[in-house]
Write a protein that holds these residues in place. Structure first.
Motif, PDB file in Angstrom:
ATOM      1  N   LEU A   1      43.311  39.662  39.820  1.00  0.00           N
ATOM      2  CA  LEU A   1      44.397  38.879  40.437  1.00  0.00           C
ATOM      3  C   LEU A   1      44.045  38.630  41.895  1.00  0.00           C
ATOM      4  N   GLY A   2      44.045  37.383  42.294  1.00  0.00           N
ATOM      5  CA  GLY A   2      43.751  37.037  43.670  1.00  0.00           C
ATOM      6  C   GLY A   2      44.706  37.691  44.644  1.00  0.00           C
ATOM      7  N   GLY A   3      44.168  38.321  45.688  1.00  0.00           N
ATOM      8  CA  GLY A   3      44.996  38.941  46.710  1.00  0.00           C
ATOM      9  C   GLY A   3      45.412  40.368  46.419  1.00  0.00           C
ATOM     10  N   ARG A   4      45.069  40.898  45.248  1.00  0.00           N
ATOM     11  CA  ARG A   4      45.520  42.248  44.896  1.00  0.00           C
ATOM     12  C   ARG A   4      44.936  43.290  45.848  1.00  0.00           C
ATOM     13  N   THR A   5      45.768  44.214  46.271  1.00  0.00           N
ATOM     14  CA  THR A   5      45.359  45.349  47.091  1.00  0.00           C
ATOM     15  C   THR A   5      45.299  46.602  46.218  1.00  0.00           C
ATOM     16  N   THR A   6      44.823  47.705  46.784  1.00  0.00           N
ATOM     17  CA  THR A   6      44.858  48.954  46.044  1.00  0.00           C
ATOM     18  C   THR A   6      46.296  49.435  45.896  1.00  0.00           C
ATOM     19  N   ALA A   7      46.985  49.589  47.015  1.00  0.00           N
ATOM     20  CA  ALA A   7      48.331  50.190  46.969  1.00  0.00           C
ATOM     21  C   ALA A   7      49.231  49.712  48.101  1.00  0.00           C
ATOM     22  N   PHE A   8      48.987  48.500  48.601  1.00  0.00           N
ATOM     23  CA  PHE A   8      49.734  47.994  49.749  1.00  0.00           C
ATOM     24  C   PHE A   8      50.495  46.725  49.392  1.00  0.00           C
ATOM     25  N   ASP A   9      51.701  46.598  49.952  1.00  0.00           N
ATOM     26  CA  ASP A   9      52.485  45.388  49.764  1.00  0.00           C
ATOM     27  C   ASP A   9      51.937  44.275  50.654  1.00  0.00           C
ATOM     28  N   ASP A  10      52.004  43.054  50.154  1.00  0.00           N
ATOM     29  CA  ASP A  10      51.671  41.871  50.943  1.00  0.00           C
ATOM     30  C   ASP A  10      52.863  40.935  50.859  1.00  0.00           C
ATOM     31  N   LEU A  11      53.734  41.022  51.834  1.00  0.00           N
ATOM     32  CA  LEU A  11      54.974  40.249  51.808  1.00  0.00           C
ATOM     33  C   LEU A  11      54.770  38.791  52.173  1.00  0.00           C
TER      34      LEU A  11
END
Length: 210
Positions: free
Chosen positions: A48-58
């Protein structure tokens, strides 16, 4: 049949920085891995494009936190024999967690989720392979990598992930040994480099699964 989930971001989904859009199915590294492994192995691509390990991207219109998505995917695709995680490139965005410490902490949390998830009907937890992404590079126009990422921090991921793998009993692979980012955006991969990752993972995956 051995079932493997490839859990990642746009490098797994197949963002094409050169032509735009998405790489052809046959050029994405999970597809190349599956082709190389052959009969007896099934690859489930979960990029998934933009997926982080464990951080929110608001700043995003959709959920990018890998720690929130992973439990649902474990439930969806179980039983699994191996989960390959290649994440961290988006953690290093300037507005999220610009140093490698955050990505390493996030990867630690993902391993914990896989190991402690309440699998149904006595299913065993899958094995885990951590893959550090290719290093960032400066763009051809002289600017740094997309979204304020730092090239220097991308070089720290492999050592951190390798130490985490040793401590947690996971397999490890450094994708920077076989692939380089495109200087179009300094982050994503052209078709040849994303294919190279899939081809290089064949032997480590066979070894991990015995």
């Amino acid at each position: 049949m051995k079932t493997i989930m490839a859990f990642g971001d746009s490098l797994t989904w197949g963002t094409n920085p050169v032509a735009g859009g998405r790489h052809l199915y046959e050029d994405r590294w999970p597809s190349v891995l599956g082709e190389g492994l052959g009969a007896g192995y099934r690859i489930i691509p979960e990029g998934l494009g933009g997926r982080t390990t464990a951080f929110d991207d608001l700043t995003s219109a959709f959920e990018r936190n890998g720690a929130r998505a992973l439990p649902m995917l474990l439930a969806t695709h179980s039983p699994l024999d191996l989960v390959i995680i290649m994440l961290g490139a988006n953690d290093l965005k300037a507005q999220i967690s610009p140093t490698a410490h955050g990505a390493i902490a996030g990867m630690t949390r993902l391993v914990e989720i896989i190991r402690t998830f309440p699998y149904s009907w006595g299913m065993a937890a899958p094995k885990v392979m951590l893959v550090s992404p290719p290093h960032f590079c400066n763009r051809a126009n002289g600017e740094g990598p997309q979204s304020g990422r730092l090239v220097s921090e991308s070089h720290k991921l492999a050592e951190g992930y390798q130490l985490l793998s040793q401590a947690q009993g996971c397999s490890f692979f450094d994708a920077a040994t076989v692939a380089s980012a495109s200087d179009v955006d300094g982050v994503h991969l052209d078709p040849a480099n994303t294919r190279a990752i899939g081809a290089a993972l064949v032997a480590p995956v066979r070894e991990a699964l015995g």
